[in-house]
Structure formats: structure tokens, C-alpha cells
Design an enzyme around this catalytic site. Structure first.
Site: not given
Length: 374
Positions: A281, A296, A324-326
Site C-alpha cells: 500500500d 514495486h 497500481g502496487k506491483v
């Protein structure tokens, strides 16, 4: 056959009564922490790359971790969920910290306090025989004050000493809100001040290694562990007075600041749950603060959960990309129990010396400088 209300069922009557074992007898065989330095798994993992199923996934995860470490701009965040230290993985994590293979840790409180700090105080986890690991003898264990974690034992009386020690540390602090990172750093200082170091003949620990290498440790649900009992006791005694508390929002903000400071990041996630989501997050949190932080870049998750029940622990890394995190270029799910997969993945990167060009990012210093300059 019918039985009256006071009669035993046959399965209880068929066997002769056994004398209750003593606590000393049950707490005889210590869990031994695996040492990845002693086992060069590179040829094995390379061979697994030409296999299928979880073997190939594990080999790809090992190569991604190797790649992550060779990318010296990348900050590596290790996430820990599940009973990992009690299972014999403590030394793996210590070696990752001491060899600059980890820059920050996000964990459940149980791993860090009930298990790692507990062992740093000189206590141990023990092997439970098969007759105990299925719950048939838990009443006996309760009478002896032995707690069971599947096929391992922990002494409840020693665990209460751990609780009392966290209360002692809490009482020694200035009465104000702390991030879990700040509190755990105080635990590291306590270990140093009380001679709990490898040089003094004690086992190493994650908290101690992180303290000495300036690797911050975050436990977003910090009260859900032995430290919670110490904090409860402290706050009960301080009712109506200034007291120590844990600020979970400060945890989130501090880790987000690290993402802003070091945009290139990679995740090595053991298990799922809160540590997984918390670390993922921070990309979104940075955006909310007006910073266009990249996803990430690398991500590995070792888990036995899957996505069918909709739970977070089994959600795939590709799913995290939709948030939209990894990024999805260098990500790998490994569906395996951690004690099997982690020594292979970590050992592979260690013996290939992927860390050779890395220096510690000392993110604890970054955060403490920010406090001074605020």
C-alpha cells in the site's frame, strides 16, 4: 452398545492410562535454526528451473531475488507472516540482514516479539512429537503451561517473562505515541544494554541484527503479540496519566516516506496478511501525498493460500498490479510452505553472492534524521 452418562467412551477405555509426562520431558528437543551458509543450493535450484510446477516457480523466484539484490538502487522490503521463527527460520532472516540483503522488515508482532525477542532473551522453541501436533493432548499441555504452535512447543511461563520484559521497556520510555518501529528499536537497545549479543554467547536475533544494521522493523498490528500484554499492563497502571501508545498511522507514514526516499523497491513476502498489504500500500500512499512513486519493481510471495476464497493472503501479485502496487515484469508467486521454499530462495542468492556490491541503506537513520529535521 449403549453408555450411561458417566461411562467413558470405548476409545478412552481400550488403552491403559499413561502417566502424565513432565514439562522437562516435553521441552527436551530444541528447534534448530537452519543455516543457509552451510548449504550451497545453487546447483539444486538451477536444476529445478528445468522442472515444472512449484519447482520451476521456486527457481524463478530465486533468480528474481538474485536480480533484486544486484539492482543496488533497489530497496528490499521483507514481509513476515505466520510462525516462522518458531519453525527454525530465524537464522535465515538474521543472515539476510547482516549481509545487506534486506533494507526494511514488515512483520506480524508474533514473529518479532513472541518468537524472535523471546529467543533473544535466552528462551527456546521445542519440537513436539506427532502425538501432540494434532491436538489430542492439548489439555495435558495446558496443565503443564506449554503452548503449542502446530508441531512446536513454547513455555508459557517463559513467554510471560517476555511479556513482563516488554512492560519494563515500555515503562522506561518517554510517555508519548510511538511507531512500532521506534518501539522495536528500543527493544534492540535493551538487548545490547543487557548483553544479549552473539559475542556474549547468546543466539543472534532479528531485532538485534536490525538494530545494529539500522534496518527498520514495522509491525502494523503490534498489539497482537506479547508486546500487547506489556502495553496493556502499562496503560492500565497509567490510567488518567500520560502513557506510551503505538501509533499505527505513524508506521504507515514512516514506511511511505522510505518509498518516497527510495523509489525503486522490491518485496520478498513470506506469507500474506497485514504485512503483505501494508508493504504494497505504500505505493498508493505516496501517490496520495502527491508523489508519483513507481510500483514495486520486484515482488516474490511464498504462500500456501490461494485466491479462491477472496482473501488477501492468496491474492496474486498480478492482482496487486491492478491496484497500481506491483509491476508484473519481475514477480513470482510460490505456492509452498515457507520452511521448504525460503531456504532455497535465500540460499540461492546468498551463495551466488548477489549482495556483494550492496551496502546497507540504513533506513533507520533516514527516518530518524527526518524526525530531527521536522
Amino acid at each position: 452398545m449403549k453408555f450411561t452418562e458417566n461411562q467413558h467412551f470405548p476409545e478412552q477405555a481400550w488403552y491403559p492410562k499413561r502417566d502424565m509426562p513432565t514439562k522437562k520431558e516435553l521441552l527436551a528437543a530444541q528447534i534448530q535454526h537452519i543455516d543457509i551458509k552451510q548449504h550451497n543450493v545453487v546447483p539444486l535450484v538451477d536444476a529445478m528451473a528445468s522442472m515444472a510446477f512449484s519447482s520451476r516457480d521456486t527457481a524463478r523466484a530465486a533468480s528474481i531475488y538474485d536480480m533484486m539484490l544486484r539492482d543496488t538502487d533497489c530497496g528490499v522490503i521483507l514481509c513476515l507472516a505466520g510462525s516462522l521463527i518458531s519453525a527454525g527460520l530465524q537464522k535465515v532472516f538474521v543472515d539476510l540482514i547482516r549481509n545487506n540483503m534486506v533494507d526494511a522488515i514488515v512483520s506480524t508482532g508474533a514473529n518479532i516479539v513472541d518468537q524472535d525477542f523471546f529467543e533473544a532473551l535466552g528462551y527456546r522453541h521445542y519440537i513436539a512429537s506427532d502425538q501432540y501436533k494434532y491436538g489430542n493432548e492439548d489439555g495435558v499441555l495446558r496443565e503443564l503451561m506449554i503452548d503449542r504452535i502446530y508441531d512446536t512447543f513454547i513455555d508459557e511461563e517463559e513467554l510471560r517473562e517476555c511479556d513482563a520484559t516488554t512492560e519494563k521497556i515500555t515503562n522506561s520510555l518517554e510517555h508519548r505515541p510511538y511507531s512500532s518501529r521506534e518501539f522495536i528499536r528500543a527493544m534492540g537497545a535493551y538487548l545490547v544494554e543487557n548483553g544479549r549479543t552473539p559475542a556474549e554467547g547468546n543466539n543472534d536475533s532479528i531485532i538485534l541484527a536490525a538494530y545494529e544494521k539500522d534496518v527498520p522493523i514495522f509491525c502494523p498490528a503490534f498489539s497482537d503479540c506479547s508486546a500487547g500484554f506489556g502495553l496493556v499492563a502499562h496503560q492500565h497502571a497509567r490510567q488518567g496519566k500520560p502513557m506510551v501508545s503505538i501509533d499505527s498511522a505513524k508506521d504507515f507514514y514512516e514506511l511511505t516516506k522510505l518509498k518516497i526516499e527510495n523509489p525503486s523497491t522490491g518485496l520478498l513476502m513470506i506469507g500474506g496478511g497485514v504485512p503483505k498489504n501494508f508493504a504494497q500500500d505504500i505505493v498508493v500512499a505516496a501517490e496520495i501525498l502527491g508523489v508519483d512513486a513507481p510500483m514495486h519493481k520486484y515482488a516474490i510471495q511464498i504462500t500456501v493460500a490461494d485466491s479462491r476464497d477472496g482473501a488477501l493472503s492468496g491474492s496474486t501479485l498480478k492482482e496487486a498490479s491492478s491496484w497500481g502496487k506491483v509491476d508484473t515484469v519481475w514477480e513470482q508467486m510460490v505456492y509452498s510452505e515457507a520452511t521448504l521454499a525460503l531456504p532455497l530462495i535465500a540460499g540461492y542468492a546468498f551463495h551466488k553472492e548477489a549482495f556483494a556490491e550492496r551496502t546497507g541503506k540504513k533506513w533507520t537513520q533516514v527516518l530518524e534524521r527526518a524526525v530531527v529535521n521536522a
